[in-house]
Every structure is written in structure tokens, then in C-alpha cells.
Motif scaffolding. Sequence first.
Motif, PDB file in Angstrom:
ATOM      1  N   SER A   1       0.783  -1.243  -0.044  1.00  0.00           N
ATOM      2  CA  SER A   1      -0.060  -0.045  -0.023  1.00  0.00           C
ATOM      3  C   SER A   1       0.780   1.212  -0.070  1.00  0.00           C
ATOM      4  O   SER A   1       1.777   1.216   0.476  1.00  0.00           O
TER       5      SER A   1
ATOM      6  N   HIS B   1      -7.861   6.962  -2.494  1.00  0.00           N
ATOM      7  CA  HIS B   1      -8.000   6.263  -1.099  1.00  0.00           C
ATOM      8  C   HIS B   1      -9.167   6.566  -0.673  1.00  0.00           C
ATOM      9  O   HIS B   1      -9.999   5.960   0.130  1.00  0.00           O
TER      10      HIS B   1
ATOM     11  N   ASP C   1      -8.355   1.586   0.534  1.00  0.00           N
ATOM     12  CA  ASP C   1      -6.993   0.984   0.315  1.00  0.00           C
ATOM     13  C   ASP C   1      -7.181  -0.574  -0.106  1.00  0.00           C
ATOM     14  O   ASP C   1      -7.591  -1.161   0.819  1.00  0.00           O
TER      15      ASP C   1
END
Length: 499
Positions: free
Chosen positions: A37, A300, A305
Motif C-alpha cells: 500500500s 483512497h 486502500d
Amino acid sequence: MSLPTLGFWVVHAAGALAGGGLAWAAGQRLHRWLGLSHAAYGYWMGLWLLAVMPVLLSAALALWAPAPLVALPAALIMPLPVALDLGDARTAGAAHVAGAWAPPSAAPWLAVLYAIGAGVALLRVLVGTRRTGRLCRATTPITTAAWPGPRSRAAARRLLAAGITCRGSVLPVSPFAVRWPKPLIVLPASALDQLDDRALCLILGHEAAHLARRDPQRAGLMAVFNALLWFNPFLLRISARVQLATELRCDAHALAEDVHGGRDFAAAYVRTLRLTAATHTPSTALTHRDLAGHEVRIRHMLHGDGARPLSGPRRALLLGSALLTGGLLLVMQASTARPLREAAIGADPIRVATTVTALPLPPVRDTPAGVRFQAPLAAPRITSPFGDTGSIRQRAHRGTDFGARPGTPVLAPADGRVVAATTAYPDGPQYGTVVVIDHGQGWQTLYAHLQGVDVAVGQQVHAGEQIARVGSTGRVTGPHLHLEMLRDGERVDPQAYLP
């Protein structure tokens, strides 16, 4: 402690660039390969530490370590030559006109260049901090009636109960938070007028998360370290990724309290960017300006995410690899460059002698062809030969003197290892600044009355490499180079072995 040598600057600058480049390139590739991420704060913070800590720790060790970390028997190195000669006072006048002009050593110029760059970078951090302080002092408290709705009003009350004050600014700044001298969240007055209740509540949650995680302190410390390594462009790129991860974490914290507020949060974010597009955000404000980062944050906010979390074994493997790589970089840099560490004039000669003769380094390996010497100056001119018994001498000359201008480079006559580089030679204050090289096979050379040295104790030198500069330190009446050559501890005539 004197200025570090040229090798110190070259090795540590190259190490900083190599470490930063490795952390940036490998970090990006590994990030894509593992599908991590963008909010992986620990990952990017670890890469920043990998780029910063090895070079700073190795420089500190090289500058202040009292002794090498690995010790070998002192018998592997021949003892230092006993100080015997009193110099040659007759070299006073003639030496000024001999030899060619020599440019100054590059080490002081590199030290000045680094100091200027670090000073300017630290000054920018200080100016940004002061600008932010002035901006905070110019704000006004936000009254309860100024909040557009119950959500933002309730969020402001919770923050105030936690000791965090919300204040407004007439300037179109981006919302930001600071912790010194007290926790504070600053909002532009335009945001209070143009954003709705839900959006303001999310913004307050985002800034409160920065304060809870002490992000302002972390950003300030990173700015200082980046200023110390101002010449490394990779640090700024890694720092930007750390900052992006920080913002994404705080976005996620704000949306965790309002899972359906992503679209409103994204719209408020875009509107805030438009309001502050023409302003210069203070350097301590936790914002970023790259378009790719803005795109990631908006994605996001809208979709969450989608990256998979890093498993425990992979996290441990990454941490172990980072520690191993950082340790290797630290050892390589600390062992490659050792700065010039001269003792002050008048220091205890016994202490200096103990430090030098107990040098924990392996001996120079013998070569089948024996040691071959070359002249210690580019244009040698002998002013006092070995064995000279002039009227001013109390004993026969035990070395050879070469006339030269002050600052003329002194060259290593053969490969070897530096075993002394000091302004307080043991029992020989008449020698002034001295360098002694052990060439192996029982050969040593001593250079006295130097203006300065360009090598460090323990450094391996090669024939023709500059080791010092001609001077007039010690008991002399003019600048010259005094050379002594020893074989198995006995002084010999240098002219018999020089070309």
C-alpha cells in the motif's frame, strides 16, 4: 580534532549517495513487486533510515571513535623511529625560492562547501519554522457559532477537551497542525465559509490524527537530517513518500469515524487545494505538492486502500534485510575513510606514542621484487644530505633535507601504511608535524616539519600519492622537507635508494 581528510569527504559523500540511491531504487521496485500500500508508513520510514543512519553513524565513528573496533597484536607493526635529528637551520632562506607553487588541499574546500550547503539548508528549515510560528500567532480563535453544523462543532469541543485548540487564519493556507508551543489546528477562514459540516469534521479528524501520531515532530527531525545530508537528492524523494504515507494514514483515521464520508472528504480536499493553489504553504505544514500524491489520496478517499497487508514473515524478512544492509553500509564506510586526527601541540607524547604504536592493523605484505622508492617531491632539490656535519650541527645529519616552498605536496615514495600522523611526535617536538609510513620488509620513512598532513593513521597509501605539504613546523628557520629512511630500524642514506 582537525578537519577530516579528502578521503573522508569522498567516501562518506559517495556512501550517502549510494545508500540513498539503493534505498530509493530498490524500495520502489520492491514496493511494486510486493504490491504494498502507499500508506505503508513503516516501509518508507525504514528506507529513509537506511539512507540516513549508516552515513551519519559512520561519520560520527570516524570522527570521534577513540580507537579502531578490531584489535590485532601490536607486534605486527614495527615501532616508531626514535626522534634523533634536530633539523637543519641552514635551509632557511633558500627554501623560499625552490620548488613550484602547490595548490591547497581539496579537503578544506570540501569542508567549506559542505558547511555552506548544510548552513543554507538548516537556515531554510529555521525560516520555515519561524514563518509557521508567525502564521500561528496571527490566527484568531474559532467561535462556536462559526462552525457550520453540529458535527464540526462537536468535534471542536472534543479537541478542546483534549487540549487542542482550533484557530482560523485570514490567509488562504492549507489546514495544518502543530504541537509547539501547544497543540493547535489552523484552518483558513475560507474553509469555514465554503465547506459543509461533514467535510470540516473529517478535516479536523485528519489533523487530530497528525497530532496524536506526533507527525509534526517527526517531520521536523527529518527536515534537520535532510539538511545535514543536503547533497543527497534521494532523501527528498523518500521523504515525500513518507509524507504521503503519513497523510494516507490520517485520511484513513478520519474516515474510520465516518465510513460513508469518502466522497465528501474528496470533494473538500479538492476544494481546499483550489483555495490554496496560489499560496506558499509553510514548510512545516504536513502537505505535499506532487500531482501523483494528490491522485493517490483522492483514490483512497473514494475507494479505500485495496492493497493487501504485509504478512508477518515478510515484514520480519524486510526488517532483517534492512538491518543487514544498513550494517554493511556502516562497516564499509567506517572502515574505508578515517579522518585526520592530529594531537594538539604540547600533548602528552607518551599518550600519542601508545596510540600510534599499538595500531591494530595488519602489516603491509612483502613483494618479491622488494620495495622501490621514488622522490618525495615533484621537483626535489637537496639542501642538506645524509651525514652532513655542518658547523651548526651537534651530530651528523640522520636524514635528507629538500628545499621547497610552503604547501608543496609531499608524495609517498612507495606503497605503505601510515603509522603516525601527528603534531606531537613522541619525544620529538623538534620534528614539528610528522608522518611515518611503514612500507613493509623492514622499511619505514619519516617526514618532518610539515605544514599539514593529508592522510590518517592506518590509511593505505600508494607511491606518488600526496600525503602531506611542506612546512616549517618544529625546530627550523625556514620551510623544507626532512626525510628519514630506516631499514630494520637503522637509518640509511635516502639518496642511495631514491632515483
